[in-house]
Enzyme design. Structure first.
Site, PDB file in Angstrom:
ATOM      1  N   TRP A 119       0.818  -1.216   0.000  1.00 47.14           N
ATOM      2  CA  TRP A 119       0.000   0.000   0.000  1.00 47.14           C
ATOM      3  C   TRP A 119       0.850   1.264   0.000  1.00 47.14           C
ATOM      4  CZ3 TRP A 119      -0.479   3.483   4.316  1.00 47.14           C
ATOM      5  CH2 TRP A 119       0.210   3.080   5.463  1.00 47.14           C
ATOM      6  N   ASP A 120       2.142   1.102   0.258  1.00 51.07           N
ATOM      7  CA  ASP A 120       3.083   2.219   0.226  1.00 51.07           C
ATOM      8  C   ASP A 120       2.953   2.999  -1.081  1.00 51.07           C
ATOM      9  OD1 ASP A 120       3.810   0.239   2.027  1.00 51.07           O
ATOM     10  OD2 ASP A 120       5.948   0.479   1.716  1.00 51.07           O
ATOM     11  N   GLU A 170       2.256  -0.521  13.178  1.00 51.88           N
ATOM     12  CA  GLU A 170       2.308  -1.985  13.312  1.00 51.88           C
ATOM     13  C   GLU A 170       2.864  -2.415  14.670  1.00 51.88           C
ATOM     14  OE1 GLU A 170       4.534  -2.639   9.755  1.00 51.88           O
ATOM     15  OE2 GLU A 170       2.772  -3.262   8.614  1.00 51.88           O
TER      16      GLU A 170
END
Lengths: 757, 757
Positions: free
Chosen positions: A355-356, A484
């Site tokens: 998704w970066d 995270e």
């Protein structure tokens, strides 16, 4: 931190060769041309510690998943960027001795990457007992003929005499260091002595993913003429060997031309012919002319995207290195491709797409490259929608769930707390549609293919939320946010906010969809009503007393304290603390609430931004390379200029200074937009929305000035900032009204305006 | 559910041989004698699908940890029960044809495990083209000479003639099916033809854990006399072969005696001599006499522990099977041993020791075996305290953390949500000290070694909690409770309750510790004050409106619903739902709040018990074999007799009816106490505390009566229940006052009292 290249505005140059830093040096001198790329391995070979790496974009292998304890729903395979047949190899014998910098004595070493040209050169003097020979290497991957790699070697005998033997090699006997079960990924199909080519195919797999065939062909020129050497083949290998006796003062120069084709573009049976054709095309021009063509394309790219920094040569080098590496990885030629975390510079992280790309790279590409580049990135996800539907089904959910890691849309990653729970990606990825549409003013995508993406993901979210009867609100339990360092939390503010945004944007855009899209998607009134109900009743944790959004339900029960309380020898946390200790600590890996405020910037007041920044940033350890730039941008907006600069510096030379001590594995390609974002969105304060583009620049104390160009709705706008203020020039395009601080200015083509805060 | 053995009170007998059920049959016909054990593999070999398994207690291997994504703090190795050299093998040739039930035609098959004797027998008729031969096998692992295995084979030719060849084999060429990297765990050290022995050693490892050496010796008797065959050796293998020609009607009977010694008891160089000595001892008696000795020990055990059930033959068989298998796994001979989840019946779950032992097995052993058996289990943990201190250090915490899975005290498991977070074990394990002390009245352990365990774990908890300034209470974030269908939750009621109990019990017991223990442990006044503060201010989530304890902080925000809403085809959840879906659902794998109420039973009112039971049980899917019995006991206490019986039935014949469809992997040894607990603590309502023992029996509707004996503080008490009430007999020991329902009775030795509710 470790700096192995000298400071120079356009070059990475080193005059020392250090065996301990070999992998690091290799990572930094990687080359790519979107189609293929390779680490800075030495042409003549190297017997010491090194990570050999050549990669062809989109050529991957489904390595069997490795896991200690299987969880229901884990994917069967992990798609890997694979180490592909190597084409730069030029083993050299000097009077029968194999040249090898791991063991030989050399002097006058120079290694240099020219960032303006995209050219790697290397020279050194071999100090043999019987002779001294100067070697000069040069190579580039053409951005004109993408299948072409050009390598040049020149040997000059400085003293003594030398029998030289140079072998032009194509080598398919390559392995991935990170193979899960120590298996090879390639089978040799055959070698052709007469055409100097090898063909290989990825091994068959049980997962129904495609096999790839590649064909490599080499040809050597001397003084511009193709010459023939002695050819020998082994399985997956072709050697063409040339020999020459050189007396003192004599030189010998060879050019190795390589063509690489693969089954993504050319059917197996046509590959030999296609390679011949491309080789002929390449050899129509001399090495120098091919290089000139290549340079010309790079020059044109630099014209549109260069950022200058005055008064800080290290920063200047850093930003150019980042732009170069990003563009060598991706420039939108092929919508089947994306931007892997390591690009063409290493194996780590395997999968091609995270998704970066949408969260951190799209905003930069929108501004520095033609809009088609970003559109290609959007189309990539549209193409992979079937995989996203598959992923949602695997979790027993409706709609489409974009994967954490993928090559083909199907999830590859296997940590439950990420694979199944880091689902904010399923709003962040569609968010790029919003960014594209607002920045370019082009709503053709969102009306049609884009609507497939919005509706697919909206359906996922509508099924993934649950209604808490006690609270009378919709909730999202069991997620991992961008931070995270917390897993499996409930009601992550960022995730809930972005899910709500996704539903709301889809509702807003649905009436404007094309008839074809409406027919295809068949969204019912009940669905629309349900989405609206979720938008209206989404629970977003907030603490009114503190004036902050709460990262997740029980965050404030933690032992809240600043990162200053962590003893220095325990940082980075991820190398010193056991996972549970990290999870229950208040420390944040990367922007979480602040990421949401960055994304939906114009929805929050300055006071909200300030309170959240002041609460969360002191707990953020920035152990993701994606974190500092987002904080830098917000700090800049809040007038915290020193903080903005401090955070920018963590991203500007992340790899060049080996800041995270892991550049040996490859470059942090997807973080490379961070320094650009910090400068343009941070220091220069660029914002855009439906109404237009605006700036609020400041000049970092250490700098005397900086400038950049952006491409905005068909125009090129140059912005320069120095102690006297900002200077805006509309380089090309129709009249443009821009807001700078609180001043509105309208620029005509060719016109410059100077402004002061 | 699948039932492959006939119903019989003392036997498991089958008259059919089904290849599909081979592994299942093997699991159920496993034998063990604490020192070693093996699955029901066939002596003559079997070429079809089968899980070969022979295991020596305490002989293990540190297999390299396998993991997809490494987390800081994970252990380096996973200790495995290893498949050890096999000693039952007796390959047979009939007129040159290898006997093999996978391919041969056979008739009159009978396989039978005699539970009273601990003896496995098998017979069948081989229907060859040239002859019919009846084979009869018999084997047992002696509980008198623990190193001895005795196997008997008899062949009788029913028609035709047969050249028979029988090979007595010792076979070290064995592998673990679950080896992480497909490596073997054994090296052959040598074979000795003259003494018919092989010696093997576990492969060297890098983890500093001991290597084990084993020596096996065989000797064959015919008509009670040792005979010699032709000996052949290969690496790790000895074959001694015997041949005989049999005419119709003739029989041949051989007895294979085996001795197994290992380096846990005997130094490598002494093993051969020790094996000779033990073999001589074994062969002083005939096979029949050795069997009689073995049976006599079993008979004595059964006298103390048998449970009779009238009116339900299947239940009768089930409870005896469970007791047999538990006692074959562990009877407290060796405090270095513990009770692995699969005992000697399979490889799965690797490690030897889980918290199951203390939570589910100790309460039964206390009642059915001498108190020394339980004390051995306590000492096992004391011995492993250094490993527990190591585990806490690995997580950056003070004190001692007992592992989830271990052989030596050092954690082997590698799932962060379990390894680092399922820490309730660190109170459950010390809880056995409390149970032991209360049940036996013997406080010598808790005063001395037990205090080491209490203080070590108390120090862990005092460091693991954190103080929430907002709430002004101590909290425990980031845990997994007994309900493993939620991970990484905050303030799990069970965990917080048990941690608080541990600190409180340690505070209560500390003043009574021996001087030696006090000196060793050196608990400061500050520590005591801190523990008391945690006890006083521990946060225990509760919902006053619902009148329940809350499983963890945000549990009530879930989509609360009963398990009846799950479609039948989605059960069991762990085979149908992806992990995230399981985690965010309200469904509970095994008792969590109710486990706490079970443990600290006398602290809660009937109303509290009822409200929590009625709230949680309908959401509990009992997908752990440890769950139903706890619920059954509480249901019985609450007068929910039908529910108690229904839950009992899930545990009573778990393996015999292959209820969870996984008995192929081995038996659920650590769950085998469940049916006993359901009957004795559930149906008969046995409770004990400092004041004594009490009962509140009821008779399940389907039964006409049941009876059992318990060993209580030096006495044997027999309890029989039927429709007329309860009958208590003090079989032996001093006067005993017992509460039955609300009546107090005092019994004298030999006296019986009948009571009605």
């Amino acid at each position: 931190m470790k700096r192995i290249f000298e400071i120079d505005p356009w070059k990475l140059t080193s005059h020392t060769f250090s065996k301990e830093d070999k992998r690091l040096q290799e990572s930094m001198t990687s080359l790519g041309n979107e189609y293929m790329g390779l680490r800075g391995n030495f042409e003549e070979g190297y017997s010491g510690d090194s990570l050999k790496g050549t990669y062809y974009a989109g050529v991957w292998f489904p390595d069997k998943t490795k896991v200690g304890w299987w969880k229901n729903g884990y994917p069967d395979y992990f798609g890997k960027t694979i180490n592909a047949p190597s084409f730069i190899d030029l083993p050299i014998l000097i009077n029968g001795h194999r040249l090898d910098l791991a063991t030989d004595q050399v002097s006058d070493f120079e290694l240099s990457l020219d960032m303006h040209q995209g050219l790697l050169t290397r020279s050194f003097i071999y100090e043999g007992q019987d002779c001294r020979v100067k070697f000069e290497f040069e190579r580039f991957l053409s951005v004109v003929i993408k299948e072409a790699a050009l390598i040049k070697v020149k040997a000059t005998v400085l003293s003594g005499e030398a029998d030289l033997q140079v072998t032009s090699r194509l080598n398919g006997n390559v392995f991935n260091e990170d193979s899960n079960y120590e298996e090879g990924f390639w089978d040799a199909l055959g070698e052709d002595e007469s055409s100097r080519s090898i063909q290989l195919k990825t091994k068959p797999n049980n997962f129904g993913t495609p096999q790839f065939t590649v064909l490599l062909k080499e040809s050597v020129r001397e003084d511009g003429q193709v010459i023939s050497g002695k050819v020998a083949t082994k399985s997956g290998l072709v050697d063409e060997t040339f020999e020459k006796h050189l007396a003192t003062g004599e030189s010998w120069e060879l050019e190795k031309d390589v063509i690489v084709v693969n089954s993504r573009d050319v059917a197996d049976s046509d590959q030999a012919e296609k390679a011949d054709e491309l080789m002929a095309k390449l050899q129509e021009k001399s090495y120098a002319d091919n290089l000139a063509d290549h340079e010309a394309v790079w020059a044109k790219r630099w014209e549109k995207c260069d950022v200058t920094i005055e008064g800080d040569a290290a920063a200047q080098q850093g930003i150019r290195f980042n732009i170069l590496q990003l563009f060598m990885t991706y420039y939108g030629q092929d919508p089947r491709l994306n931007i892997g975390p390591k690009g063409f510079t290493g194996e780590k992280y395997g999968g091609a797409t995270y998704w970066d790309t949408e969260a951190f790279i799209v905003p930069m590409y929108l501004a520095v490259a033609p809009k088609e580049v970003t559109r290609s990135l959007l189309e990539y996800r549209h193409e992979q929608l079937p995989g996203a539907y598959h992923n949602a089904r695997m979790q027993g959910l409706k709609g489409a769930l974009f994967p954490m890691v993928t090559f083909n849309g199907i999830e590859c990653h296997n940590e439950w707390e990420i694979t199944f729970e880091e689902i904010h990606r399923n709003a962040d990825i569609p968010f790029a549609i919003y960014q594209y549409t607002r920045y370019t003013g082009d709503d053709s995508y969102v009306k049609d293919e884009g609507m497939d993406v919005l509706v697919g993901t909206a359906r996922f979210w509508a099924d993934r939320v649950h209604f808490s009867k006690r609270k009378g609100q919709y909730m999202i339990h069991g997620v991992t946010g961008p931070n995270e360092y917390e897993n499996n939390v409930n009601n992550n503010w960022f995730t809930n906010t972005m899910a709500r945004w996704l539903l709301s944007y889809t509702l807003e855009r649905w009436p404007l969809a094309t008839e074809a899209a409406k027919k295809r998607l068949n969204v019912t009134d009940e669905e629309l009503a349900k989405w609206q109900d979720i938008v209206d009743k989404m629970y977003l944790p907030e603490d009114k007393d503190l004036g902050i959004f709460v990262q997740h339900d029980t965050f404030l029960d933690k032992d809240i304290r600043s990162k200053d309380t962590i003893p220095a020898d325990q940082l980075p946390l991820n190398q010193h603390w056991s996972w549970d200790k990290i999870l229950r600590s208040p420390f944040i890996k990367q922007a979480d609430v602040l990421q949401g405020i960055y994304f939906l910037n114009d929805r929050y007041t300055k006071e909200q931004k300030e309170k959240n920044f002041d609460f969360y940033e002191p707990m953020t350890v920035h152990e993701s390379s994606l974190s500092p730039s987002i904080h830098s941008i917000l700090a800049a907006e809040l007038g915290k200029q020193d903080k903005a600069v401090e955070l920018y510096e963590r991203t500007a030379r992340l790899d060049l200074d080996n800041y995270n001590n892991d550049t040996v594995d490859g470059l942090h390609i997807t973080s490379m937009s961070g320094s650009w974002l910090s400068i343009v969105q941070g220091f220069a304060g660029m914002r855009y929305n439906e109404k237009g583009v605006s700036f609020a620049p400041f000049l970092p104390k250490k700098w005397t000035g900086y400038s950049f160009k952006i491409n905005y709705q068909g125009r090129i706008l140059a912005v320069a900032v120095d102690k006297d203020g900002a200077k805006l020039t509309l380089v090309s395009g129709n009249d443009l009204t821009v807001k700078v601080w609180d001043q509105e200015v309208t620029l005509k083509e060719g016109q410059t305006q100077c402004l002061k805060d």
